[in-house]
Motif scaffolding. Structure first.
Motif, PDB file in Angstrom:
ATOM      1  N   PHE A   1      18.328  16.879 -35.342  1.00 22.60           N
ATOM      2  CA  PHE A   1      17.186  17.072 -36.236  1.00 22.60           C
ATOM      3  C   PHE A   1      16.265  15.853 -36.316  1.00 22.60           C
ATOM      4  O   PHE A   1      16.117  15.237 -37.373  1.00 22.60           O
ATOM      5  N   PRO A   2      15.585  15.511 -35.216  1.00 26.30           N
ATOM      6  CA  PRO A   2      14.631  14.407 -35.255  1.00 26.30           C
ATOM      7  C   PRO A   2      13.318  14.805 -35.921  1.00 26.30           C
ATOM      8  O   PRO A   2      12.777  15.887 -35.659  1.00 26.30           O
ATOM      9  N   HIS A   3      12.805  13.931 -36.786  1.00 24.03           N
ATOM     10  CA  HIS A   3      11.543  14.196 -37.475  1.00 24.03           C
ATOM     11  C   HIS A   3      10.624  12.985 -37.367  1.00 24.03           C
ATOM     12  O   HIS A   3      10.858  11.955 -38.020  1.00 24.03           O
ATOM     13  N   PRO A   4       9.559  13.069 -36.540  1.00 25.54           N
ATOM     14  CA  PRO A   4       8.596  11.971 -36.463  1.00 25.54           C
ATOM     15  C   PRO A   4       7.895  11.742 -37.802  1.00 25.54           C
ATOM     16  O   PRO A   4       7.562  12.702 -38.515  1.00 25.54           O
ATOM     17  N   SER A   5       7.661  10.485 -38.130  1.00 31.88           N
ATOM     18  CA  SER A   5       6.979  10.148 -39.387  1.00 31.88           C
ATOM     19  C   SER A   5       5.500  10.504 -39.299  1.00 31.88           C
ATOM     20  O   SER A   5       4.928  10.584 -38.207  1.00 31.88           O
ATOM     21  N   PRO A   6       4.837  10.718 -40.440  1.00 36.11           N
ATOM     22  CA  PRO A   6       3.420  11.108 -40.427  1.00 36.11           C
ATOM     23  C   PRO A   6       2.490  10.100 -39.768  1.00 36.11           C
ATOM     24  O   PRO A   6       1.434  10.483 -39.273  1.00 36.11           O
ATOM     25  N   ASP A   7       2.861   8.814 -39.761  1.00 36.70           N
ATOM     26  CA  ASP A   7       2.014   7.827 -39.092  1.00 36.70           C
ATOM     27  C   ASP A   7       2.375   7.637 -37.625  1.00 36.70           C
ATOM     28  O   ASP A   7       1.767   6.817 -36.927  1.00 36.70           O
ATOM     29  N   GLY A   8       3.383   8.361 -37.142  1.00 35.89           N
ATOM     30  CA  GLY A   8       3.726   8.326 -35.735  1.00 35.89           C
ATOM     31  C   GLY A   8       4.519   7.127 -35.278  1.00 35.89           C
ATOM     32  O   GLY A   8       4.730   6.953 -34.074  1.00 35.89           O
ATOM     33  N   THR A   9       5.018   6.309 -36.194  1.00 33.64           N
ATOM     34  CA  THR A   9       5.695   5.077 -35.783  1.00 33.64           C
ATOM     35  C   THR A   9       7.211   5.204 -35.715  1.00 33.64           C
ATOM     36  O   THR A   9       7.857   4.465 -34.963  1.00 33.64           O
ATOM     37  N   LEU A  10       7.799   6.114 -36.496  1.00 35.62           N
ATOM     38  CA  LEU A  10       9.252   6.221 -36.608  1.00 35.62           C
ATOM     39  C   LEU A  10       9.712   7.651 -36.388  1.00 35.62           C
ATOM     40  O   LEU A  10       8.932   8.605 -36.517  1.00 35.62           O
ATOM     41  N   VAL A  11      10.994   7.786 -36.088  1.00 42.56           N
ATOM     42  CA  VAL A  11      11.640   9.094 -36.049  1.00 42.56           C
ATOM     43  C   VAL A  11      12.911   9.007 -36.878  1.00 42.56           C
ATOM     44  O   VAL A  11      13.744   8.115 -36.677  1.00 42.56           O
ATOM     45  N   LEU A  12      13.023   9.894 -37.847  1.00 40.73           N
ATOM     46  CA  LEU A  12      14.209  10.015 -38.687  1.00 40.73           C
ATOM     47  C   LEU A  12      15.135  11.051 -38.060  1.00 40.73           C
ATOM     48  O   LEU A  12      14.677  12.088 -37.571  1.00 40.73           O
ATOM     49  N   PHE A  13      16.446  10.796 -38.082  1.00 34.34           N
ATOM     50  CA  PHE A  13      17.372  11.786 -37.555  1.00 34.34           C
ATOM     51  C   PHE A  13      18.724  11.692 -38.247  1.00 34.34           C
ATOM     52  O   PHE A  13      19.029  10.716 -38.936  1.00 34.34           O
ATOM     53  N   LEU A  14      19.527  12.737 -38.030  1.00 36.95           N
ATOM     54  CA  LEU A  14      20.864  12.853 -38.598  1.00 36.95           C
ATOM     55  C   LEU A  14      21.879  12.483 -37.524  1.00 36.95           C
ATOM     56  O   LEU A  14      21.861  13.057 -36.433  1.00 36.95           O
ATOM     57  N   ALA A  15      22.758  11.533 -37.836  1.00 30.88           N
ATOM     58  CA  ALA A  15      23.770  11.063 -36.888  1.00 30.88           C
ATOM     59  C   ALA A  15      25.154  11.485 -37.358  1.00 30.88           C
ATOM     60  O   ALA A  15      25.631  11.048 -38.415  1.00 30.88           O
TER      61      ALA A  15
END
Length: 274
Positions: free
Chosen positions: A202-216
């Motif tokens: 479940f990768p989710h790019p941040s709204p500013d395009g700099t980061l990706v949040l994910f579940l490990a």
């Protein structure tokens, strides 16, 4: 099972519990007008940030919703996934405030996960051949022009667009490994973005395009189960080392769908307790 709807602030490192519910609620989305959407036992709920409580969103004839739902880029519509009409997950669109859904995908099963930033296309996981894998598809918001973006994995899930629309991130399984990948919407330029010991979903790019949040998940985890000790991690959007930001008891339902605040500093997630 107790569910805690939480917000994490990357700037301060603080996690705030907005709402505690005796039962299962899952998969928060964040609307810029100041509320979250969550799924609870087949129903959709709105949670105001200023006075957190569960307010049911009517979904008309479609019940039995799973936790694959999300908000359009203009904030006016919702994508939902449910099987009460079709016997397998189908994607629908409906007004933000609730109402009668309009069916999008002719074929099932289809599980919504992402909306292109121009609002014109949906990204989803689907099965389209008997005995075939779950693969990555897109279509127009009216259901036309279904395109298979990637189907040469054992399983694909969680597709989500970058804010510039140039990439779709997803988790892909091959030979027992689940890593994060990104691919151009036309199916070109595929890149593996993680290759560590964890099982990444479940990768989710941040709204500013700099980061990706994910579940490990822990190494060796099969599928995306609930009720495990897991971590939320962020990584640079162009690749590189990730870092842990939250450790929790959860998994399935924690961040299945886009969950960033529009400021790109905070995100919502679910954690659970027996």
């Amino acid at each position: 099972m107790r569910s805690e709807l939480c917000v994490h602030d990357l700037g301060t490192g603080d996690t705030t519990v907005l709402l505690t519910h005796e039962g299962i609620i899952e998969a928060p989305n964040w609307h810029p007008d100041g509320f979250l959407l969550v799924n609870g036992e087949g129903r959709l709920y709105r949670v105001p940030l200023d006075a957190p409580r569960l307010e049911e969103v009517p979904t008309g004839r479609v019940g039995g919703l799973n936790n694959d739902h999300g908000i359009s880029p203009d904030g006016r519509r919702l994508a939902i996934s449910g099987k009460s009409e079709t016997g397998a997950s189908c994607i629908y669109l409906m007004p933000l405030e609730g109402g009668e859904p309009v069916r999008v995908t002719d074929k099932v099963p289809s599980w919504w996960h992402g909306w292109s930033p121009d609002g014109e296309r949906l990204a989803y996981a689907a099965v389209r051949r008997a005995g075939g894998p779950v693969s990555l598809y897109t279509c127009r918001v009216d259901g036309s022009d279904e395109v298979c973006v990637a189907d040469d994995f054992d399983h694909i899930d969680g597709p989500d667009y970058t804010p510039d629309g140039e990439w779709i991130w997803f988790n892909g399984e091959r030979d027992g490994r689940v890593d994060l990948w990104r691919i151009r919407p036309d199916g070109s330029g595929r890149e593996r973005m993680t290759d560590g010991e964890t099982v990444d979903w479940f990768p989710h790019p941040s709204p500013d395009g700099t980061l990706v949040l994910f579940l490990a998940y822990p190494a060796g985890t099969q599928g995306h189960p609930a009720n495990l000790d897991v971590a939320l991690r962020v990584m640079p959007a162009e690749g590189g080392e990730s870092r842990e930001v939250v450790r929790l008891f959860g998994g399935q339902g924690t961040i299945n769908v886009p969950c960033w605040a529009s400021d790109g500093r905070r995100f919502a997630f679910m954690r659970f307790a027996p």
